[in-house]
Motif scaffolding. Structure first.
Motif, PDB file in Angstrom:
ATOM      1  N   SER A 195      -9.511   1.429   5.510  1.00  0.00           N
ATOM      2  CA  SER A 195      -8.189   2.000   5.236  1.00  0.00           C
ATOM      3  C   SER A 195      -8.234   2.771   3.929  1.00  0.00           C
ATOM      4  O   SER A 195      -9.129   2.594   3.100  1.00  0.00           O
ATOM      5  CB  SER A 195      -7.136   0.895   5.133  1.00  0.00           C
ATOM      6  OG  SER A 195      -7.350   0.108   3.971  1.00  0.00           O
ATOM      7  N   ALA A 196      -7.227   3.648   3.762  1.00  0.00           N
ATOM      8  CA  ALA A 196      -7.095   4.387   2.503  1.00  0.00           C
ATOM      9  C   ALA A 196      -6.869   3.417   1.347  1.00  0.00           C
ATOM     10  O   ALA A 196      -7.321   3.651   0.225  1.00  0.00           O
ATOM     11  CB  ALA A 196      -5.946   5.383   2.594  1.00  0.00           C
ATOM     12  N   GLU A 237      -3.857   9.203  -4.987  1.00  0.00           N
ATOM     13  CA  GLU A 237      -3.003   8.262  -5.710  1.00  0.00           C
ATOM     14  C   GLU A 237      -2.837   8.661  -7.171  1.00  0.00           C
ATOM     15  O   GLU A 237      -1.732   8.641  -7.711  1.00  0.00           O
ATOM     16  CB  GLU A 237      -3.592   6.853  -5.607  1.00  0.00           C
ATOM     17  CG  GLU A 237      -2.641   5.751  -6.013  1.00  0.00           C
ATOM     18  CD  GLU A 237      -1.446   5.618  -5.078  1.00  0.00           C
ATOM     19  OE1 GLU A 237      -0.374   5.203  -5.555  1.00  0.00           O
ATOM     20  OE2 GLU A 237      -1.571   5.956  -3.890  1.00  0.00           O
ATOM     21  N   GLN A 238      -3.949   9.024  -7.826  1.00  0.00           N
ATOM     22  CA  GLN A 238      -3.872   9.416  -9.233  1.00  0.00           C
ATOM     23  C   GLN A 238      -2.959  10.622  -9.416  1.00  0.00           C
ATOM     24  O   GLN A 238      -2.167  10.688 -10.357  1.00  0.00           O
ATOM     25  CB  GLN A 238      -5.274   9.735  -9.774  1.00  0.00           C
ATOM     26  CG  GLN A 238      -6.174   8.517  -9.904  1.00  0.00           C
ATOM     27  CD  GLN A 238      -7.559   8.894 -10.406  1.00  0.00           C
ATOM     28  OE1 GLN A 238      -8.000  10.031 -10.254  1.00  0.00           O
ATOM     29  NE2 GLN A 238      -8.258   7.941 -10.990  1.00  0.00           N
ATOM     30  N   PHE A 239      -3.034  11.578  -8.484  1.00  0.00           N
ATOM     31  CA  PHE A 239      -2.201  12.773  -8.598  1.00  0.00           C
ATOM     32  C   PHE A 239      -0.728  12.422  -8.426  1.00  0.00           C
ATOM     33  O   PHE A 239       0.132  12.924  -9.168  1.00  0.00           O
ATOM     34  CB  PHE A 239      -2.616  13.813  -7.557  1.00  0.00           C
ATOM     35  CG  PHE A 239      -1.786  15.066  -7.605  1.00  0.00           C
ATOM     36  CD1 PHE A 239      -2.018  16.018  -8.580  1.00  0.00           C
ATOM     37  CD2 PHE A 239      -0.760  15.275  -6.701  1.00  0.00           C
ATOM     38  CE1 PHE A 239      -1.243  17.170  -8.644  1.00  0.00           C
ATOM     39  CE2 PHE A 239       0.018  16.415  -6.758  1.00  0.00           C
ATOM     40  CZ  PHE A 239      -0.226  17.368  -7.729  1.00  0.00           C
ATOM     41  N   GLU A 292       0.821  -1.217   0.000  1.00  0.00           N
ATOM     42  CA  GLU A 292       0.000   0.000   0.000  1.00  0.00           C
ATOM     43  C   GLU A 292       0.849   1.259   0.000  1.00  0.00           C
ATOM     44  O   GLU A 292       0.533   2.245  -0.661  1.00  0.00           O
ATOM     45  CB  GLU A 292      -0.914   0.001   1.230  1.00  0.00           C
ATOM     46  CG  GLU A 292      -1.757   1.264   1.353  1.00  0.00           C
ATOM     47  CD  GLU A 292      -2.652   1.252   2.577  1.00  0.00           C
ATOM     48  OE1 GLU A 292      -3.262   2.291   2.850  1.00  0.00           O
ATOM     49  OE2 GLU A 292      -2.739   0.205   3.253  1.00  0.00           O
ATOM     50  N   TYR A 293       1.968   1.230   0.734  1.00  0.00           N
ATOM     51  CA  TYR A 293       2.786   2.427   0.858  1.00  0.00           C
ATOM     52  C   TYR A 293       3.908   2.488  -0.166  1.00  0.00           C
ATOM     53  O   TYR A 293       4.836   3.281  -0.050  1.00  0.00           O
ATOM     54  CB  TYR A 293       3.322   2.547   2.283  1.00  0.00           C
ATOM     55  CG  TYR A 293       2.235   3.003   3.228  1.00  0.00           C
ATOM     56  CD1 TYR A 293       1.993   4.349   3.445  1.00  0.00           C
ATOM     57  CD2 TYR A 293       1.402   2.081   3.841  1.00  0.00           C
ATOM     58  CE1 TYR A 293       0.979   4.779   4.281  1.00  0.00           C
ATOM     59  CE2 TYR A 293       0.380   2.497   4.686  1.00  0.00           C
ATOM     60  CZ  TYR A 293       0.173   3.841   4.899  1.00  0.00           C
ATOM     61  OH  TYR A 293      -0.843   4.260   5.721  1.00  0.00           O
ATOM     62  N   GLY A 294       3.848   1.630  -1.180  1.00  0.00           N
ATOM     63  CA  GLY A 294       4.651   1.780  -2.387  1.00  0.00           C
ATOM     64  C   GLY A 294       6.129   2.006  -2.194  1.00  0.00           C
ATOM     65  O   GLY A 294       6.681   2.963  -2.724  1.00  0.00           O
ATOM     66  N   ALA A 322     -11.352   0.541  -4.354  1.00  0.00           N
ATOM     67  CA  ALA A 322     -12.732   0.716  -4.820  1.00  0.00           C
ATOM     68  C   ALA A 322     -12.804   1.754  -5.930  1.00  0.00           C
ATOM     69  O   ALA A 322     -13.506   1.572  -6.938  1.00  0.00           O
ATOM     70  CB  ALA A 322     -13.631   1.121  -3.649  1.00  0.00           C
ATOM     71  N   ILE A 323     -12.073   2.850  -5.770  1.00  0.00           N
ATOM     72  CA  ILE A 323     -12.064   3.904  -6.790  1.00  0.00           C
ATOM     73  C   ILE A 323     -11.455   3.383  -8.086  1.00  0.00           C
ATOM     74  O   ILE A 323     -11.953   3.658  -9.187  1.00  0.00           O
ATOM     75  CB  ILE A 323     -11.307   5.135  -6.254  1.00  0.00           C
ATOM     76  CG1 ILE A 323     -12.120   5.788  -5.135  1.00  0.00           C
ATOM     77  CG2 ILE A 323     -11.029   6.129  -7.368  1.00  0.00           C
ATOM     78  CD1 ILE A 323     -11.361   6.839  -4.348  1.00  0.00           C
TER      79      ILE A 323
END
Length: 731
Positions: free
Chosen positions: A520-521, A259-261, A143-145, A527-528
């Motif tokens: 969680s984020a 995330e997209q940004f 998740e935290y890449g 989902a997005i």
């Protein structure tokens, strides 16, 4: 710029600490001396506390009893513009300087010396056996890449013991490394080319970059319709700022959903920016704070608190979605990050870009008055066009009892499903139902600690108070009369909408986007992403869906209750309804297929609804501005709010009545005092709340008078006083 003062060993220095003491304290400079602005550790009673050398000491205390500074921290000294920012922001918001310094030092371990530490990252192998605990550890790392964690951070975030992490290290699924505590961030490549710009985008970008290259303060309102490519435009200004060797800050209202940004930034500059928000690990927070101060971090993407980081040379601040209400902090220090960004930039000689499709009236008025530059983007990028907008007059619809989707809206959704396109049903109300009523005795189930109704969350099988967070299992009988089977849900929330959608469109795949449905984020991002990939037919969402998401297959937006935000007496009700409706409608038709927005309303003739449908934004702002100007309300007048709270309602009211009798400092500047009166939410977390409001002319020096007025209050151990200059909400 003058060099900061240096104080020799034993010389008296004035220190501002993070402790709630309303004064500066004298200490002796340590062996080797110290610079003005240095972060230091000093003794205060039996403790060692964090502080900053603010200037020369007063010397009004027996020198022999003055204690020395314990040590100077390994951190870049606080710059003069930052100290001035904290002073000015504290004066404006009537906040003690100790609280302002706490905002500026929100990173752990600042007093720790430079050293190596063990950190843990995602490895290259799979464990021989996967357990739930091991899976949680790997999910956190994914998740935290690529961020590093200490052993305790990783174990705590995954909810496992340290032994689980150590076991994954043995299998190569997690790497254990020795790393310096604080490393510089990768450099951004400003020579990489961004996405091709249209002529209008290129012209807008040129105006922004020209401003950045001037190297001095200025603010520009970048107004662009949804889907017009504002982000690509202001990233060109970011590139110009970084190329000039200065630092840039981009603030986002929902950083956890960015995330997209972040992906776009990495594509543009070849490296990830520094992140600063509540989801960042403590290890990364310390690293970010220190590297920003040393100039080893170029671009920061953060929440409102990122304004208080110790930038070495801040050249640009972008406030994206500048109208968003989440930029106003309404607990602790009351400040508006949009306004504080302008103050910070003016002191640092930096540029500000306020970006929005639906600007705040304050920013619109400043641009209208010539205080801000204004750049407009009036068309969508590429082949996408703005959605058509229509109202559905609910007075003319044949509605079944207990249903909220009109036949007209249902027909439009069905047509989209048949074409393989997505629809969004928008209702800005979390949970299943806002009120749970007993049909036997009429009791509405309320929170025990607040003057608020409990909201049913059927997915969680609980009642939740949206004021204090208190929750309890959904009862089977009325808590008041104890009759079973008579509890009824009144009114719709998004969960109830999901139930209705399942009944009306049984074969459609649906998704509900509401902040309280995701643990969680990471889960929310997934989902997005699923929606963006087109794997959902109908999205049901709260205002969460209005914030910058791009769903290419989404062609229809249906607003279930367009009148909801128009209810009540909020000064900004019309403005916020207009902004929210325009923003959510802007989710439709962002790709090749044209979009449509349908607003269900019982008031299609309401001026706000008409302005939303016609898209005549300038006419709306002009009318809203005239109404505010005539009433002497912000931004053409000034307000200050006071909340007095106590566990005993009489204590709060008595304090308010005492202040009302002592309003001389306010009447002397021509200000009016309203109240005391019970706050609209009169009890929160067991404390009774009394509200007072001060109204003054625009040019009035309000803060000094309010401070003098509130300073007359007699102390009471049960009384708390919160002052909010320029209040945004009135609950």
């Amino acid at each position: 710029m003058d060099l900061p003062s240096h104080y020799a060993a034993g010389e008296l220095v004035s220190v501002l600490t993070t402790q709630p003491i309303d004064r500066f304290l004298d200490y002796k400079a340590p062996e080797g001396g110290c610079m003005q602005g240095a972060f230091v550790q000093v003794p205060l009673g039996p403790r060692q506390v964090l502080g900053v050398i603010w200037g020369p000491g007063k010397g009004d205390f027996d020198y022999s009893k003055v204690r020395p500074v314990t040590k100077v921290l390994d951190a870049a000294p606080m710059r003069e513009d930052m100290r001035e920012f904290l002073l000015r922001a504290g004066d404006y918001t009537l906040t003690p300087m100790s609280a302002m310094l706490r905002l500026a030092t929100r990173a752990p371990g600042l007093s720790d010396p430079p050293s190596m530490q063990k950190v843990y990252r995602l490895g290259d192998s799979e464990p021989d056996r996967m357990t739930d605990a091991r899976r949680r550890v790997l999910e956190v790392l994914e998740e935290y890449g690529g961020l590093s964690f200490t052993l305790k951070e990783l174990a705590d975030m995954a909810g496992v013991s340290s032994g689980v992490v150590k076991g994954l290290v043995q299998h190569g699924a997690v790497r254990e490394e020795q790393a310096p505590r604080d490393l510089p961030y990768p450099r951004m490549d400003t020579d990489r080319r961004g996405k091709p710009l249209t002529d209008s985008q290129a012209a807008a970008a040129a105006r922004l970059t020209d401003g950045v290259k001037e190297g001095r303060y200025g603010t520009t309102l970048l107004r662009g319709v949804t889907g017009s490519g504002k982000t690509e435009v202001y990233l060109e200004a970011v590139a110009a700022c970084l190329a000039a060797g200065r630092q840039a800050l981009v603030m986002l209202p929902e950083i956890a959903l960015s995330e997209q940004f972040l992906v776009r930034v990495e594509e543009r500059f070849g490296a990830k920016p520094v992140e600063w928000h509540s989801g960042v690990t403590m290890t990364e927070r310390r690293r970010a704070w220190k590297m920003i101060g040393h100039g080893e971090a170029q671009l920061v993407v953060g929440a409102r608190s990122a304004l208080f980081l110790p930038y070495r040379d801040l050249g640009l601040i972008v406030v994206d979605e500048e109208h968003d209400t989440s930029y106003k902090q309404e607990d602790g220090v009351h400040y508006n990050a949009r306004d504080m960004a302008v103050l910070r930039a003016s002191l640092a000689g930096a540029r500000v870009v306020l970006a929005s499709a639906t600007p705040s009236l304050e920013s619109w008025a400043n641009a209208d008055a010539g205080k801000y530059d204004r750049v407009d983007l009036d068309s969508r990028f590429g082949v996408a066009v703005l959605p058509t907008m229509q109202s559905i007059d609910m007075r003319a619809e044949r509605m079944e009892p207990g249903r909220w989707i009109s036949p007209s809206l249902a027909s439009a959704v069905q047509a989209r499903i048949a074409k393989g396109e997505q629809s969004l049903l928008f209702l800005n109300r979390r949970g299943y139902a806002p009120v749970t009523l007993c049909r036997a005795c009429g009791e509405q189930i309320a929170c025990d600690h607040c003057d608020a109704r409990m909201v049913e969350h059927r997915f969680l099988k609980r009642l939740v108070c949206h004021q204090c967070g208190e929750s309890r299992p959904m009862p089977t009988e009325c808590p008041s009369c104890h009759v079973e089977g008579k509890l009824a849900a009144i009114g719709p929330g998004v969960e109830r909408m999901a139930e209705e959608v399942a009944a009306v469109f049984p074969n459609a795949k649906t998704a509900v986007l509401s902040s309280d449905l995701f643990s969680s984020a990471r889960a929310l991002k997934e989902a997005i992403a699923e929606i963006a990939e087109g794997d959902v037919d109908i999205v049901i969402g709260t205002q969460l869906v209005a914030k910058g998401h791009n769903f290419p297959r989404l062609t229809l937006v249906g607003v279930i209750d367009a009148d909801l935000g128009l209810q009540g007496s909020d000064l900004r009700a019309a403005e916020r309804t207009f902004q929210l409706m325009r923003q959510v409608a802007g989710r439709a038709g962002r790709a090749e297929a044209p979009g449509e927005a349908l607003l269900q309303t019982h008031q299609p003739e309401h001026p706000v609804i008409r302005a939303i449908l016609t898209g005549d934004e300038e006419a709306f702002w002009q009318a809203e501005a005239e109404g505010r100007r005539a009433a002497g309300m912000p931004p053409y007048g000034r307000l200050a709010a006071l909340i007095l709270s106590a566990t005993d309602a009489q204590v709060a009211f008595a304090a308010g009545q005492d202040l009302a009798r002592r309003a001389g400092p306010l009447t002397a500047i021509g200000a009016q005092v309203f109240g005391p009166a019970p706050a609209p939410i009169a009890r929160v977390r067991g404390r009774h709340r009394v509200r007072m409001l001060v109204k003054a002319d625009k040019g009035t020096a309000l803060q000094g008078a309010v401070a003098q007025w509130v300073g007359q209050l007699r102390p009471h151990k049960d009384l708390r006083v919160a002052v909010d200059i320029d209040p945004q909400s009135f609950y």
